[in-house]
Motif scaffolding. Structure first.
Motif, PDB file in Angstrom:
ATOM      1  N   ALA A  93       0.817  -1.216   0.000  1.00 47.55           N
ATOM      2  CA  ALA A  93       0.000   0.000   0.000  1.00 47.55           C
ATOM      3  C   ALA A  93       0.852   1.267   0.000  1.00 47.55           C
ATOM      4  N   GLU A  94       2.145   1.108   0.320  1.00 48.76           N
ATOM      5  CA  GLU A  94       3.027   2.274   0.416  1.00 48.76           C
ATOM      6  C   GLU A  94       4.151   2.246  -0.616  1.00 48.76           C
ATOM      7  N   GLY A 154       6.787  -8.635   0.515  1.00 49.46           N
ATOM      8  CA  GLY A 154       7.429  -7.331   0.624  1.00 49.46           C
ATOM      9  C   GLY A 154       8.565  -7.132  -0.364  1.00 49.46           C
ATOM     10  N   ALA A 155       9.301  -6.024  -0.196  1.00 51.46           N
ATOM     11  CA  ALA A 155      10.464  -5.689  -1.027  1.00 51.46           C
ATOM     12  C   ALA A 155      10.143  -5.809  -2.511  1.00 51.46           C
ATOM     13  N   TYR A 156       9.022  -5.238  -2.921  1.00 52.69           N
ATOM     14  CA  TYR A 156       8.545  -5.407  -4.297  1.00 52.69           C
ATOM     15  C   TYR A 156       9.563  -4.973  -5.337  1.00 52.69           C
TER      16      TYR A 156
END
Length: 236
Positions: A93-94, A154-156
């Protein structure tokens, strides 16, 4: 043998330079800001002409062209695409998409840009190897709630950029097989660098020592593989 290395001013890149010089090889070292690469400069003073330091920003086409021009006509036995960044590890989302674009440019497009510029040199070399440093976090199979490092999800930007790099390497292995190019992506492990942090379990010396052993042993028969610094296969 002659090596070309990007991101050679610190961390894993600097350790590659140190170990290669110690075993008698010649290194063309790329750094974004050579004037700030004090440890690299110190190695150059002691190397007796076997280390040359060049300005190299893999995100800048002009910088890559200038680096390639400097090496014009010189055989390169092994190109090591080491330069990379971590970017922001935000929750979905961020996600900062400008940062994601920067990470993709550095980690995925940059190594392809440099490989393209230097492949004439590499194909003139004796071993014809192009190595890309990746991460186990680029593994699709390992990106699960029980991933080996506990870093699932995470860590896209970082994951996506290195997965794209892996795909690029695999395609190069196919396209240049008939010309004898040997290429691979290597996971250095979780290493004690600015990116990996002090709590990482692997010292840069150990990681690079292992990766050099893997690079030395690579042949055309196992080109296109995803390996870790101990030579073990990493799941795609």
């Amino acid at each position: 043998m002659r090596y070309a290395i990007s991101g050679a001013s610190r961390g894993i890149g600097l350790e590659f330079v140190r170990q290669l010089l110690a075993r008698g090889d010649t290194v063309e070292a790329g750094a974004r800001v050579p004037s700030e690469a004090r440890q690299l400069a110190s190695l150059a003073r002691e190397a007796g002409g076997r280390l040359r330091i060049h300005t190299l920003d893999v995100t800048d086409p002009n910088s890559v062209r200038a680096f390639a021009t400097t090496l014009s006509g010189s055989p390169i036995d092994v190109l090591i695409n080491n330069a990379g960044i971590g970017g922001k590890w935000n929750a979905f989302a961020e996600v900062d998409f400008e940062d994601m674009a920067r990470v993709m440019e550095t980690n995925a497009i940059g190594p392809m840009r440099l490989s393209s510029a230097l492949i004439p040199n590499v194909l003139k070399g004796g071993t014809r190897k192009i190595i890309h440093l990746t991460t186990r976090m680029a593994s699709l199979a390992d990106n699960t709630p029980v991933g080996v490092y506990g870093f699932a999800g995470g860590a896209y930007a970082y994951r996506m950029s290195k997965a794209a790099l892996n795909a690029g390497m695999r395609t190069m292995a196919v396209d240049f097989h008939e010309q004898g190019l040997i290429t691979a992506v290597l996971n250095p492990g979780w290493v004690q660098t600015d990116l990996g942090g002090k709590i990482a379990p692997t010292r840069a010396e150990e990681s690079v020592q292992g990766m050099l052993r893997v690079i030395d042993e690579l042949t055309l028969a196992n080109s296109g593989r995803f390996l870790d610094y101990q030579g073990k296969e990493v799941p795609w």
